[in-house]
Design an enzyme around this catalytic site. Structure first.
Site, PDB file in Angstrom:
ATOM      1  N   HIS A 176       0.842  -1.203   0.000  1.00  0.00           N
ATOM      2  CA  HIS A 176       0.000   0.000   0.000  1.00  0.00           C
ATOM      3  C   HIS A 176       0.877   1.253   0.000  1.00  0.00           C
ATOM      4  O   HIS A 176       0.646   2.192  -0.774  1.00  0.00           O
ATOM      5  CB  HIS A 176      -0.909  -0.019   1.236  1.00  0.00           C
ATOM      6  CG  HIS A 176      -1.657   1.260   1.467  1.00  0.00           C
ATOM      7  ND1 HIS A 176      -2.969   1.441   1.108  1.00  0.00           N
ATOM      8  CD2 HIS A 176      -1.262   2.437   2.040  1.00  0.00           C
ATOM      9  CE1 HIS A 176      -3.359   2.657   1.433  1.00  0.00           C
ATOM     10  NE2 HIS A 176      -2.337   3.291   2.000  1.00  0.00           N
ATOM     11  N   GLU A 177       1.884   1.272   0.872  1.00  0.00           N
ATOM     12  CA  GLU A 177       2.749   2.452   0.950  1.00  0.00           C
ATOM     13  C   GLU A 177       3.575   2.619  -0.321  1.00  0.00           C
ATOM     14  O   GLU A 177       3.788   3.751  -0.791  1.00  0.00           O
ATOM     15  CB  GLU A 177       3.665   2.352   2.176  1.00  0.00           C
ATOM     16  CG  GLU A 177       2.933   2.256   3.507  1.00  0.00           C
ATOM     17  CD  GLU A 177       1.948   3.394   3.720  1.00  0.00           C
ATOM     18  OE1 GLU A 177       2.151   4.489   3.150  1.00  0.00           O
ATOM     19  OE2 GLU A 177       0.946   3.194   4.428  1.00  0.00           O
ATOM     20  N   HIS A 235       1.636   4.415  -2.961  1.00  0.00           N
ATOM     21  CA  HIS A 235       1.696   5.875  -2.859  1.00  0.00           C
ATOM     22  C   HIS A 235       2.932   6.403  -3.586  1.00  0.00           C
ATOM     23  O   HIS A 235       2.879   7.417  -4.283  1.00  0.00           O
ATOM     24  CB  HIS A 235       1.756   6.307  -1.392  1.00  0.00           C
ATOM     25  CG  HIS A 235       0.444   6.265  -0.681  1.00  0.00           C
ATOM     26  ND1 HIS A 235      -0.680   6.895  -1.170  1.00  0.00           N
ATOM     27  CD2 HIS A 235       0.073   5.687   0.493  1.00  0.00           C
ATOM     28  CE1 HIS A 235      -1.691   6.699  -0.324  1.00  0.00           C
ATOM     29  NE2 HIS A 235      -1.256   5.970   0.688  1.00  0.00           N
ATOM     30  N   GLU A 241      -6.138   7.068  -1.042  1.00  0.00           N
ATOM     31  CA  GLU A 241      -6.062   5.891  -0.175  1.00  0.00           C
ATOM     32  C   GLU A 241      -6.739   4.696  -0.848  1.00  0.00           C
ATOM     33  O   GLU A 241      -6.237   3.571  -0.768  1.00  0.00           O
ATOM     34  CB  GLU A 241      -6.706   6.182   1.181  1.00  0.00           C
ATOM     35  CG  GLU A 241      -5.960   7.212   2.020  1.00  0.00           C
ATOM     36  CD  GLU A 241      -4.541   6.793   2.331  1.00  0.00           C
ATOM     37  OE1 GLU A 241      -4.273   5.589   2.482  1.00  0.00           O
ATOM     38  OE2 GLU A 241      -3.670   7.690   2.415  1.00  0.00           O
TER      39      GLU A 241
END
Length: 291
Positions: free
Chosen positions: A138-139, A142, A208
């Site tokens: 997930h990070e 980004h 997100e």
């Protein structure tokens, strides 16, 4: 893995930038008509944006007390990130550990080559390897989407409005002109700050969703992220409010924000509700089964 560009995120970025540009033009026009000097405001805002762009990673690490660690200290964590970066076609970021009883993770940096991925020491202990891998993916999403840079650029007008909000009343006290323009500018700045904040927070909530989707594409395992989010949320709710407030300032960076929000606060929230994120991940699970 072939990375699928998130067209929804791209369209929202351009729409947000366009709307902020319109707000910016209106704001500057009103200030100019009021005779408010803009030179020092623009210089100060540009300086703040410059520092935020080039030193955001260092500032975030300092504010969260996160420490960059090497592969000798956390070999498993480095190996996991390295595998994910290979899959996502990303350069290896620096890895940091943040001391906190609040399980969380974040990414920062102006570009993939200047990225930092950080996890709290508590999340490292809480999650299973697959769940931690999903959080890290997930990070990294980004980083792949470069959405931190987008938010930095989008925050420019908010910086100018914030400066006037904080100093407008003070400036109006020293202004002897009838109908002090600084007082009017202060009121206008509040309206502009609210509008720009709502636009940026709306974009932040969508990014997100985009990062959750990116995690599912990288790992091909959206349910591990669902499990991780549920575990993180459950543990955060058991951490004392005092400990949560210690890191509340970094909420925009975390995979899940700390402290419960009221209905009004949710309007300004940087993250979508957990239930909606889980529902979106469940839909992605069904989508992936079709491949």
């Amino acid at each position: 893995m072939k990375w699928q560009r998130d067209l929804g995120l791209t369209m929202r970025v351009w729409l947000t930038m366009f709307l902020l540009f319109i707000v910016y033009l209106v704001f500057i026009s009103i200030l100019s008509a009021l005779g408010v000097g803009l030179g020092w405001l623009v210089i100060l805002s540009v300086g703040m944006a410059f520092v935020q762009y080039f030193f955001s990673d260092k500032l975030v690490l300092m504010s969260t007390r996160a420490r960059v660690v090497d592969a000798d200290e956390y070999p498993d964590l480095h190996q996991m990130v390295s595998r994910l970066c290979t899959t996502a076609d990303l350069p290896m970021p620096r890895i940091a550990i943040m001391p906190s009883p609040v399980p969380n993770a974040f990414a920062t940096g102006r570009s993939p080559r200047h990225a930092v991925v950080a996890v709290t020491d508590s999340i490292y202990q809480l999650l299973s390897p697959k769940e931690l891998e999903a959080v890290l993916a997930h990070e990294l999403s980004h980083v792949k989407n470069r959405d931190m840079l987008t938010l930095t650029l989008a925050s420019f007008i908010g910086m100018i409005a914030s400066i006037i909000m904080q100093n407008g009343i003070f400036m109006s006290l020293g202004d002897r002109r009838e109908g002090s323009p600084w007082l009017i500018a202060w009121i206008v700045a509040i309206v502009v700050w609210v509008i720009s904040t709502l636009l940026i927070r709306t974009l932040s909530r969508y990014r997100e969703f985009a990062a959750d989707r990116g995690s599912a594409l990288i790992t091909r395992d959206p349910q591990s992220l669902v499990s991780a989010l549920e575990k993180i949320s459950g543990r955060i709710s058991r951490v004392s409010p005092e400990k949560q407030r210690e890191i509340e300032g970094a909420n925009a960076f975390f995979i899940l924000p700390v402290l419960s929000s009221s209905t009004l606060q949710q309007l300004f929230s940087t993250h979508p509700p957990l239930e909606k994120r889980i529902a979106a991940l469940d839909a992605i699970e069904e989508e992936l089964r079709g491949y």
